[in-house]
Design a protein around this motif. Structure first.
Motif, PDB file in Angstrom:
ATOM      1  N   ARG A  58       0.830  -1.187   0.000  1.00 46.22           N
ATOM      2  CA  ARG A  58       0.000   0.000   0.000  1.00 46.22           C
ATOM      3  C   ARG A  58       0.873   1.249   0.000  1.00 46.22           C
ATOM      4  O   ARG A  58       1.884   1.314   0.694  1.00 46.22           O
ATOM      5  N   THR A  59       0.493   2.230  -0.800  1.00 49.10           N
ATOM      6  CA  THR A  59       1.199   3.500  -0.773  1.00 49.10           C
ATOM      7  C   THR A  59       0.817   4.247   0.499  1.00 49.10           C
ATOM      8  O   THR A  59      -0.363   4.459   0.775  1.00 49.10           O
ATOM      9  N   LEU A  60       1.816   4.625   1.272  1.00 50.65           N
ATOM     10  CA  LEU A  60       1.582   5.283   2.550  1.00 50.65           C
ATOM     11  C   LEU A  60       1.444   6.794   2.347  1.00 50.65           C
ATOM     12  O   LEU A  60       2.106   7.381   1.495  1.00 50.65           O
ATOM     13  N   VAL A 310      13.785   8.527   6.229  1.00 53.77           N
ATOM     14  CA  VAL A 310      13.683   8.135   7.640  1.00 53.77           C
ATOM     15  C   VAL A 310      12.336   7.459   7.891  1.00 53.77           C
ATOM     16  O   VAL A 310      12.264   6.414   8.542  1.00 53.77           O
ATOM     17  N   LEU A 311      11.275   8.061   7.384  1.00 55.22           N
ATOM     18  CA  LEU A 311       9.951   7.439   7.546  1.00 55.22           C
ATOM     19  C   LEU A 311       9.881   6.110   6.812  1.00 55.22           C
ATOM     20  O   LEU A 311       9.281   5.150   7.304  1.00 55.22           O
ATOM     21  N   GLY A 312      10.476   6.049   5.623  1.00 51.91           N
ATOM     22  CA  GLY A 312      10.469   4.803   4.862  1.00 51.91           C
ATOM     23  C   GLY A 312      11.116   3.668   5.628  1.00 51.91           C
ATOM     24  O   GLY A 312      10.587   2.545   5.659  1.00 51.91           O
ATOM     25  N   ARG A 313      12.252   3.939   6.265  1.00 49.53           N
ATOM     26  CA  ARG A 313      12.913   2.903   7.062  1.00 49.53           C
ATOM     27  C   ARG A 313      12.046   2.496   8.246  1.00 49.53           C
ATOM     28  O   ARG A 313      11.974   1.317   8.606  1.00 49.53           O
ATOM     29  N   ASN A 314      11.398   3.481   8.828  1.00 52.93           N
ATOM     30  CA  ASN A 314      10.522   3.182   9.961  1.00 52.93           C
ATOM     31  C   ASN A 314       9.373   2.268   9.546  1.00 52.93           C
ATOM     32  O   ASN A 314       9.055   1.298  10.230  1.00 52.93           O
ATOM     33  N   PHE A 315       8.764   2.579   8.412  1.00 54.54           N
ATOM     34  CA  PHE A 315       7.643   1.759   7.927  1.00 54.54           C
ATOM     35  C   PHE A 315       8.112   0.359   7.538  1.00 54.54           C
ATOM     36  O   PHE A 315       7.454  -0.638   7.839  1.00 54.54           O
ATOM     37  N   GLN A 316       9.240   0.258   6.871  1.00 55.77           N
ATOM     38  CA  GLN A 316       9.689  -1.021   6.334  1.00 55.77           C
ATOM     39  C   GLN A 316      10.172  -1.973   7.414  1.00 55.77           C
ATOM     40  O   GLN A 316       9.955  -3.178   7.348  1.00 55.77           O
ATOM     41  N   ARG A 317      10.841  -1.408   8.416  1.00 58.66           N
ATOM     42  CA  ARG A 317      11.473  -2.270   9.411  1.00 58.66           C
ATOM     43  C   ARG A 317      10.720  -2.315  10.726  1.00 58.66           C
ATOM     44  O   ARG A 317      11.132  -3.004  11.647  1.00 58.66           O
ATOM     45  N   GLY A 318       9.661  -1.518  10.823  1.00 55.42           N
ATOM     46  CA  GLY A 318       8.906  -1.502  12.063  1.00 55.42           C
ATOM     47  C   GLY A 318       9.691  -0.939  13.227  1.00 55.42           C
ATOM     48  O   GLY A 318       9.531  -1.348  14.370  1.00 55.42           O
ATOM     49  N   GLU A 319      10.596   0.019  12.928  1.00 56.58           N
ATOM     50  CA  GLU A 319      11.396   0.621  13.985  1.00 56.58           C
ATOM     51  C   GLU A 319      10.500   1.415  14.932  1.00 56.58           C
ATOM     52  O   GLU A 319       9.469   1.932  14.540  1.00 56.58           O
ATOM     53  N   SER A 320      10.921   1.527  16.159  1.00 54.33           N
ATOM     54  CA  SER A 320      10.187   2.341  17.125  1.00 54.33           C
ATOM     55  C   SER A 320      11.188   3.135  17.942  1.00 54.33           C
ATOM     56  O   SER A 320      12.362   2.808  18.019  1.00 54.33           O
TER      57      SER A 320
END
Length: 343
Positions: A58-60, A310-320
């Motif tokens: 899905r496009t975020l 930065v957001l892309g990495r957060n979405f892809q890897r589930g970083e918190s």
């Protein structure tokens, strides 16, 4: 890694068969929605060959909240996000710009919560106000937030992206001290909005360098333009009349054309050192004319790109949690090295 090896790793992680993963990849059907979601989730978490899954992801939607593009820097930032929606399509993030009134803290805090409700992430350039930070903290419990250009450390953001504002302020102080020389003199400091953390940090850096290395340079006044071009010219005109010994002006934000006009109206053109930020076409011409002495420039396109990454990495890897700062480089331009093309 081969496609087959990729499918095997996803199958093992998701606890399904290779044939199930294959059916998801090739849209063959016969897989329950829950299982399909699990396969896609593990494909993202393992960060494996995203090309296989691009059509399934899905496009975020990301909201970008910043001040009006009447400020040339924010006009360039707006254009950068628009361009990146096309050039960074593989990231599968689309940004939507929303404007805020930086002088209306309560209205901005309300708008943050209203806008954020319809998005997967938030990129903000906001004043440093307790109500705004509180609104962002509430939002950060649901979606990731990146602060851009000016930081809000108490906002729950996952990262700050932008130049090191304290360092750029120190650079401005070093330039001012060297331009004025051993004689030093009175200096006027013009802030856009002191409640902008980035402006406050530039001021602190500027003051600290003058205090450490150029004691003959004295800041006689620190005034706010409210990010209004006309007001910037007026406060400078009033200050020059009140402090006729001013030899240098450091303008932290917008309004340089009006400031140059104010200086000229008193017959002081080329007699006052003027240092500012962000290279625009108008400021490039002012450098060439000698009305401006130095411009400390950051790259709005690079900053927009880094924020999305930065957001892309957060979405892809589930970083918190927070990831710290992503400082972007800046350049110093004087008359002799200003480029023929600016942003």
């Amino acid at each position: 890694m081969s496609n087959k090896a990729t499918l095997i790793r996803i199958a093992e992680a998701a606890g399904v068969s290779i044939s199930t993963v294959d059916r998801v990849v090739n849209s063959r059907g016969g897989v329950s929605p829950d299982t399909e979601a699990k396969v896609l989730e593990w494909a993202t978490r393992l960060n494996l060959d995203r090309r296989l899954f691009r059509s399934h992801l899905r496009t975020l939607r990301v909201a970008v909240m910043m001040q009006s593009p009447h400020n040339p820097f924010f006009e360039a930032l707006r254009d950068a996000f628009s361009d990146l929606n096309l050039t960074m399509a593989d990231l599968r993030i689309t940004s939507f710009v929303h404007y805020i009134d930086v002088n209306d803290f309560a209205g901005t805090s309300r708008k943050i919560e209203q806008v954020a409700a319809g998005y997967d992430g938030l990129i903000v350039t906001c004043p440093n106000d307790p109500k705004i930070s509180e609104a962002l903290r509430r939002v950060s419990r649901k979606i990731p937030i990146v602060t851009l250009v000016t930081d809000l450390p108490d906002s729950g953001r996952i990262a700050y992206v932008g130049s090191n504002n304290r360092q750029t302020g120190r650079v401005a102080g070093e330039l001012m001290g060297r331009f004025l020389g051993g004689e030093g003199g009175d200096i006027l400091l013009v802030l856009g909005l002191q409640r902008m953390a980035g402006h406050e940090e530039r001021e602190m850096g500027f003051r600290s360098v003058l205090r450490e290395r150029f004691p003959s340079c004295r800041i006689v006044a620190a005034l706010e333009s409210g990010e209004n071009r006309e007001r910037a010219g007026q406060v400078v005109l009033d200050a020059l009349r009140e402090y006729p010994g001013i030899r240098g002006i450091y303008n932290v934000s917008a309004g340089n054309s009006a400031i140059v006009q104010a200086i000229g109206s008193l017959g002081l053109t080329h007699k006052i050192v003027l240092i500012t930020h962000e290279l625009t076409e108008a400021r490039r011409q002012m450098l060439l004319d000698g009305a401006l002495d130095a411009v400390i420039d950051q790259n709005p396109r690079l900053e927009a790109q880094r924020a999305l990454e930065v957001l892309g990495r957060n979405f892809q890897r589930g970083e918190s949690g927070t990831t710290g700062g992503e400082y972007t480089p800046f350049q110093i331009f004087i008359r002799e090295n200003c480029p023929t093309i600016s942003y």
